[in-house]
Design an enzyme around this catalytic site. Structure first.
Site, PDB file in Angstrom:
ATOM      1  N   TYR A  98     -62.155  37.554  -7.290  1.00  0.00           N
ATOM      2  CA  TYR A  98     -61.546  37.298  -8.602  1.00  0.00           C
ATOM      3  C   TYR A  98     -62.416  36.330  -9.400  1.00  0.00           C
ATOM      4  O   TYR A  98     -62.710  36.569 -10.574  1.00  0.00           O
ATOM      5  CB  TYR A  98     -60.139  36.735  -8.420  1.00  0.00           C
ATOM      6  CG  TYR A  98     -59.460  36.353  -9.715  1.00  0.00           C
ATOM      7  CD1 TYR A  98     -59.014  37.331 -10.609  1.00  0.00           C
ATOM      8  CD2 TYR A  98     -59.266  35.015 -10.060  1.00  0.00           C
ATOM      9  CE1 TYR A  98     -58.406  36.986 -11.795  1.00  0.00           C
ATOM     10  CE2 TYR A  98     -58.655  34.667 -11.249  1.00  0.00           C
ATOM     11  CZ  TYR A  98     -58.223  35.651 -12.113  1.00  0.00           C
ATOM     12  OH  TYR A  98     -57.619  35.312 -13.300  1.00  0.00           O
ATOM     13  N   SER A 137     -60.925  32.469 -16.916  1.00  0.00           N
ATOM     14  CA  SER A 137     -60.000  31.709 -16.090  1.00  0.00           C
ATOM     15  C   SER A 137     -60.681  30.413 -15.673  1.00  0.00           C
ATOM     16  O   SER A 137     -61.919  30.315 -15.713  1.00  0.00           O
ATOM     17  CB  SER A 137     -59.634  32.529 -14.844  1.00  0.00           C
ATOM     18  OG  SER A 137     -58.975  31.744 -13.870  1.00  0.00           O
TER      19      SER A 137
END
Length: 246
Positions: free
Chosen positions: A157, A143
């Site tokens: 995350y 990501s």
């Protein structure tokens, strides 16, 4: 490994919805034989039905990526059903956004299990196969939060996605002379990830995703990495909405 996508066997985890499903449909349209794996068999069957109705080749496999033995069994089943495996896309992921001060350890554990261990279990199952056949391509979904810390709210995350990014690069350094390894690092993309936030950050996540790009944009980036000549390894691709600053 042959050039292009035509005829390659591709296993996609988290393949029942969102980015995984869109990637499966797109790669199948380019001639790949696609194995989609996820927990919800009904969603997988829908994807397979769409692909086969369009003349493509696909099969569904029920899988919880936090169960290492299941990951191994699915890889074994795909090879038994298709005769080989050429590409593994570690796509399954969770993204519950919440400030660390709220100390939701259950969410931390879930992200570590799915985002990090799930990726490692996929590598553990496919890597020996790829090394034995002296060809293969591992694609890990990291990501933009794996290149820049997404805080407040996305700290854990980001930790898991930084780890996926690091593992991808380390694996490339270890086996890059024989296999290909790619880290895909998307920004806001239309997918189920945005639905994982249930706490105080829910409205902030909804606002963030208003500028999301379609999952097809990431599917095309993945296809670009796969279709390169065998001696070309696209190591990482970062893509985000033009309006996204982070």
């Amino acid at each position: 490994m042959s050039e292009g996508i035509q005829g390659k066997v591709v296993l996609i985890t988290g393949g029942g919805t969102g980015l995984g499903a869109e990637t499966a449909r797109y790669l199948a349209s380019k001639g790949a034989a696609v194995a989609v794996a996820a927990r919800r068999k009904d969603k997988l069957e829908q994807v397979v039905g769409q692909i086969t109705a369009a003349g493509g080749k696909a099969r569904a496999y029920q899988l919880d990526v936090v169960r290492r033995e299941q990951v191994q069994s699915v890889v074994d089943a795909v090879i038994a059903d298709f005769g080989r495996l050429d590409v593994l896309i570690n796509n399954a992921g969770l993204m519950p956004i919440r400030p660390m001060a709220e100390v939701n350890v259950d969410e931390w554990d879930a992200m570590i299990d799915v985002n990090l261990k799930g990726t490692l279990y996929g590598i553990a199952a496919a890597l020996p196969v790829f090394l034995k056949q002296e060809s293969g391509h591992i694609i890990n979904l990291s990501s933009v939060a794996g290149t820049k810390v997404f805080a407040p709210g996305g700290t854990v995350y980001s930790g898991t996605k930084f780890a996926v990014h690091a593992i991808s690069e380390g694996l490339r350094q270890e086996v890059g002379s024989r296999l290909r390894v790619t880290s895909i690092e998307p920004g806001a993309v239309e997918s189920d990830l945005m639905l994982g936030t249930s706490g105080t950050s829910q409205s902030a996540v909804a606002d963030f995703y208003k500028a999301a790009i379609p999952a097809s944009s990431v599917a095309k980036a993945i296809a670009f990495a796969i279709e390169q000549p065998a001696d070309v390894d696209i190591n990482e691709i970062v893509l985000r909405p033009t309006a996204q600053e982070f």
